[in-house]
Scaffold this motif. Structure first.
Motif, PDB file in Angstrom:
ATOM      1  N   TRP A 152       3.717 -33.082  43.914  1.00  0.00           N
ATOM      2  CA  TRP A 152       4.460 -33.204  45.351  1.00  0.00           C
ATOM      3  C   TRP A 152       4.765 -31.702  45.642  1.00  0.00           C
ATOM      4  O   TRP A 152       4.277 -31.232  46.749  1.00  0.00           O
ATOM      5  CB  TRP A 152       5.579 -34.023  45.402  1.00  0.00           C
ATOM      6  N   GLN A 173       3.464 -42.624  42.504  1.00  0.00           N
ATOM      7  CA  GLN A 173       2.673 -42.047  43.398  1.00  0.00           C
ATOM      8  C   GLN A 173       1.908 -43.202  44.257  1.00  0.00           C
ATOM      9  O   GLN A 173       1.510 -42.861  45.512  1.00  0.00           O
ATOM     10  CB  GLN A 173       1.441 -41.352  42.722  1.00  0.00           C
ATOM     11  N   LEU A 219       4.351 -36.124  38.559  1.00  0.00           N
ATOM     12  CA  LEU A 219       4.724 -36.544  39.920  1.00  0.00           C
ATOM     13  C   LEU A 219       5.291 -35.076  40.614  1.00  0.00           C
ATOM     14  O   LEU A 219       4.822 -34.886  41.705  1.00  0.00           O
ATOM     15  CB  LEU A 219       5.713 -37.539  39.720  1.00  0.00           C
ATOM     16  N   PHE A 238      -4.868 -38.218  45.399  1.00  0.00           N
ATOM     17  CA  PHE A 238      -4.123 -38.370  44.055  1.00  0.00           C
ATOM     18  C   PHE A 238      -4.909 -39.186  43.208  1.00  0.00           C
ATOM     19  O   PHE A 238      -5.046 -40.351  43.522  1.00  0.00           O
ATOM     20  CB  PHE A 238      -2.640 -38.970  44.419  1.00  0.00           C
TER      21      PHE A 238
END
Length: 242
Positions: free
Chosen positions: A125, A169, A121, A145
């Motif tokens: 990002w 997500q 995660l 993603f």
């Protein structure tokens, strides 16, 4: 989804390019005409994917980087290198993942829990954030993603930090798209069906996992979401069952 989309002349960054889906998607993107930047932790597996991609498309670019230890500055440097060496970035595909195996939350090693959340995660990002300025310059900039769905396997239990990162997500994709607006880079999620990969092998016995398909069965969907044809899926999570 069809796999006829073109990436001719595009530059695509694949994070986790040596993994199951990452390697299959890398070759498919190269075959569709893209120059692919291969991001991954281990050089030897990346070299194998490099050779496979080079055999079917433009010469790819290797960029070894350990997402677990990389800082935001490292990702910023990556973006600057891509711009300096290639002049553009049109797509970012997130396939890198960290998963130790099925474990009850109360018995999960704290370091393993934090590592899974970070790689699955936070690092995703940070890399996205570093690449957004370059993607905004493209006429078809896209972030995709690859998202797992543990509940599809019968139960959301025991998936720990990895499972929580997948759920996060699902929220991140429409949130980021709403902030970027309809004229900014496209953001979407690809939720494939069960894949026969090393990661899945940590949770299921391969000889009894009859629902799993080869990762290559989902590569065309990656190409389509990264191409201009993926505009219809802006801000959405796309379920793909081979």
């Amino acid at each position: 989804m069809s796999g006829a989309s073109s990436l001719e002349g595009r530059v695509i960054l694949v994070a986790g390019a040596a993994g199951g889906l990452g390697s299959a998607a890398t070759v498919a993107c190269a075959q569709a005409g893209a120059t692919v930047v291969l991001l991954g932790r281990k050089v030897a597996p990346l070299n194998r994917v490099y050779d496979a991609a080079r055999a079917v498309g433009p010469e790819p670019v290797l960029y070894p980087l350990d997402l677990e230890g990389a800082s935001p500055d490292d990702f910023d440097e990556l973006g600057q290198r891509i711009e300096a060496d290639l002049g553009r970035l049109d797509g970012l595909l997130h396939c890198a993942a960290e998963f130790k195996g099925l474990t009850p939350l109360q018995h999960t090693d704290p370091a393993d829990f934090a590592r899974a959340l970070h790689v699955d995660l936070t690092a995703r990002w940070w890399l996205t954030q570093a690449c957004l300025p370059l993607l905004a310059k493209s006429d078809a900039g896209a972030v995709v993603f690859a998202i797992d769905d543990p509940a599809r396997n019968g139960s959301p239990a025991f998936w720990g930090g990895y499972g929580l990162a997948q759920a996060a997500q699902v929220t991140l994709v429409p949130m980021l798209q709403a902030e970027l607006g309809e004229h900014g880079p496209r953001v979407s999620g690809l939720r494939p069906g069960p894949m026969r990969t090393g990661l899945r092998g940590k949770a299921f016995q391969p000889n009894t996992d009859l629902k799993a398909k080869p990762a290559s069965a989902y590569a065309a969907a990656c190409v389509e979401l990264l191409s201009a044809a993926g505009a219809a899926q802006r801000g959405r999570i796309v379920d793909v069952l081979a």
